[in-house]
Motif scaffolding. Structure first.
Motif, PDB file in Angstrom:
ATOM      1  N   ARG A 134       0.825  -1.215   0.000  1.00  0.00           N
ATOM      2  CA  ARG A 134       0.000   0.000   0.000  1.00  0.00           C
ATOM      3  C   ARG A 134       0.857   1.264   0.000  1.00  0.00           C
ATOM      4  NH1 ARG A 134      -5.333  -1.547   1.201  1.00  0.00           N
ATOM      5  NH2 ARG A 134      -5.437  -3.673   1.953  1.00  0.00           N
ATOM      6  N   GLU A 135       1.954   1.245   0.732  1.00  0.00           N
ATOM      7  CA  GLU A 135       2.836   2.406   0.797  1.00  0.00           C
ATOM      8  C   GLU A 135       3.389   2.748  -0.588  1.00  0.00           C
ATOM      9  OE1 GLU A 135       6.884   3.946   3.050  1.00  0.00           O
ATOM     10  OE2 GLU A 135       6.070   1.979   3.567  1.00  0.00           O
ATOM     11  N   ALA A 136       3.720   1.720  -1.370  1.00  0.00           N
ATOM     12  CA  ALA A 136       4.235   1.950  -2.726  1.00  0.00           C
ATOM     13  C   ALA A 136       3.144   2.537  -3.620  1.00  0.00           C
ATOM     14  CB  ALA A 136       4.769   0.651  -3.323  1.00  0.00           C
ATOM     15  N   ALA A 137       1.917   2.051  -3.477  1.00  0.00           N
ATOM     16  CA  ALA A 137       0.807   2.585  -4.284  1.00  0.00           C
ATOM     17  C   ALA A 137       0.541   4.047  -3.930  1.00  0.00           C
ATOM     18  CB  ALA A 137      -0.450   1.746  -4.069  1.00  0.00           C
ATOM     19  N   GLU A 138       0.567   4.363  -2.633  1.00  0.00           N
ATOM     20  CA  GLU A 138       0.351   5.746  -2.198  1.00  0.00           C
ATOM     21  C   GLU A 138       1.478   6.651  -2.689  1.00  0.00           C
ATOM     22  OE1 GLU A 138      -0.058   5.312   2.039  1.00  0.00           O
ATOM     23  OE2 GLU A 138      -1.996   4.280   1.833  1.00  0.00           O
ATOM     24  N   GLY A 139       2.714   6.186  -2.555  1.00  0.00           N
ATOM     25  CA  GLY A 139       3.863   6.969  -3.025  1.00  0.00           C
ATOM     26  C   GLY A 139       3.839   7.167  -4.526  1.00  0.00           C
ATOM     27  N   LEU A 140       3.420   6.131  -5.247  1.00  0.00           N
ATOM     28  CA  LEU A 140       3.318   6.236  -6.700  1.00  0.00           C
ATOM     29  C   LEU A 140       2.311   7.313  -7.093  1.00  0.00           C
ATOM     30  CD1 LEU A 140       3.924   5.233  -9.562  1.00  0.00           C
ATOM     31  CD2 LEU A 140       2.182   3.453  -9.219  1.00  0.00           C
ATOM     32  N   ALA A 141       1.146   7.286  -6.479  1.00  0.00           N
ATOM     33  CA  ALA A 141       0.119   8.283  -6.798  1.00  0.00           C
ATOM     34  C   ALA A 141       0.609   9.695  -6.489  1.00  0.00           C
ATOM     35  CB  ALA A 141      -1.170   7.987  -6.028  1.00  0.00           C
ATOM     36  N   MET A 142       1.263   9.882  -5.350  1.00  0.00           N
ATOM     37  CA  MET A 142       1.729  11.217  -4.985  1.00  0.00           C
ATOM     38  C   MET A 142       2.887  11.678  -5.867  1.00  0.00           C
ATOM     39  SD  MET A 142      -0.517  12.201  -3.061  1.00  0.00           S
ATOM     40  CE  MET A 142       0.195  13.820  -2.989  1.00  0.00           C
ATOM     41  N   SER A 143       3.722  10.775  -6.321  1.00  0.00           N
ATOM     42  CA  SER A 143       4.811  11.139  -7.233  1.00  0.00           C
ATOM     43  C   SER A 143       4.251  11.585  -8.572  1.00  0.00           C
ATOM     44  CB  SER A 143       5.764   9.956  -7.429  1.00  0.00           C
ATOM     45  OG  SER A 143       6.382   9.616  -6.215  1.00  0.00           O
ATOM     46  N   ILE A 144       3.250  10.859  -9.051  1.00  0.00           N
ATOM     47  CA  ILE A 144       2.600  11.231 -10.307  1.00  0.00           C
ATOM     48  C   ILE A 144       1.927  12.591 -10.136  1.00  0.00           C
ATOM     49  CG2 ILE A 144       0.733  10.624 -11.901  1.00  0.00           C
ATOM     50  CD1 ILE A 144       1.460   7.657 -11.318  1.00  0.00           C
ATOM     51  N   TYR A 145       1.269  12.797  -9.011  1.00  0.00           N
ATOM     52  CA  TYR A 145       0.606  14.069  -8.702  1.00  0.00           C
ATOM     53  C   TYR A 145       1.616  15.219  -8.717  1.00  0.00           C
ATOM     54  CZ  TYR A 145      -2.112  17.505  -6.026  1.00  0.00           C
ATOM     55  OH  TYR A 145      -2.762  18.641  -5.615  1.00  0.00           O
ATOM     56  N   HIS A 146       2.703  15.059  -7.982  1.00  0.00           N
ATOM     57  CA  HIS A 146       3.698  16.131  -7.893  1.00  0.00           C
ATOM     58  C   HIS A 146       4.437  16.354  -9.210  1.00  0.00           C
ATOM     59  CE1 HIS A 146       3.141  17.210  -3.767  1.00  0.00           C
ATOM     60  NE2 HIS A 146       3.283  15.947  -3.378  1.00  0.00           N
TER      61      HIS A 146
END
Length: 194
Positions: free
Chosen positions: A91-103
């Motif tokens: 889950r941490e990787a999925a959350e980090g992935l989404a936020m990296s794409i966002y930023h």
């Protein structure tokens, strides 16, 4: 494949953001998707399956968060994708992935990723929505209603957080316009009396 396992397949755009200077003080942001990569996330899969490697995922996560902290969004995306490939339940990787794409500036893809994962990893969608709301509040506080509306065009007005963000911009813009008209009327009346 066990029939009880739930498989979710989605495409993630691995992206890069190029920042160039259009003028002395103007910045433009350009998004260029490089490739689509298929990742299989298996929430509910039995621990210890051959496909999951939580140890490798931790190594990739550490590197991805370092790149995230350095604002190297493309590197962070690559790291989180690698972590998800090593451990599809991370889950941490999925959350980090989404936020990296966002930023990286690809708000639409970040939101879409959250939507695709909402049933199995609801925090991803919530984190993207709350970050968008925070950004909208900042724009509204500066009176940048046009920029706030343009930013929100990447997100639907669904769900309580994003609906609130859309409503916030509309209400703040309406109030500011009304106050401006009232001040103009008062100023005109003051000049007429002098």
């Amino acid at each position: 494949m066990p029939s009880s396992s739930f498989f979710l397949v989605f495409a993630v755009l691995i992206s890069t953001t190029a920042i160039s200077f259009a003028g002395v003080s103007e910045k433009t942001r350009e998004f260029r998707p490089l490739e689509a990569k298929k990742i299989v996330i298996r929430p509910g899969a039995k621990a210890g399956t051959a496909a999951a490697d939580p140890g490798a995922a931790k190594v990739f996560l550490r590197d991805a968060w370092s790149r995230f902290d350095a604002k190297n969004w493309k590197g962070a995306v690559d790291g989180f994708v690698s972590a998800l490939e090593a451990d599809p339940e991370c889950r941490e990787a999925a959350e980090g992935l989404a936020m990296s794409i966002y930023h990286a500036g690809d708000y639409t893809s970040a939101y879409r990723l959250g939507e695709e994962l909402k049933v199995v990893m609801p925090n991803v969608r919530r984190i993207v929505a709350e970050t968008a709301l925070t950004d909208v509040r900042g724009l509204v506080a500066k009176g940048e209603f046009v920029n706030a509306r343009a930013f929100l065009s990447h997100f639907p007005a669904t769900g309580p957080t994003l609906a609130y963000a859309h409503n916030l911009v509309q209400t703040a813009d309406t109030l500011t316009t009304a106050v401006g008209k009232e001040e103009e009327t008062l100023s005109d009346q003051s000049l007429a009396h002098n």
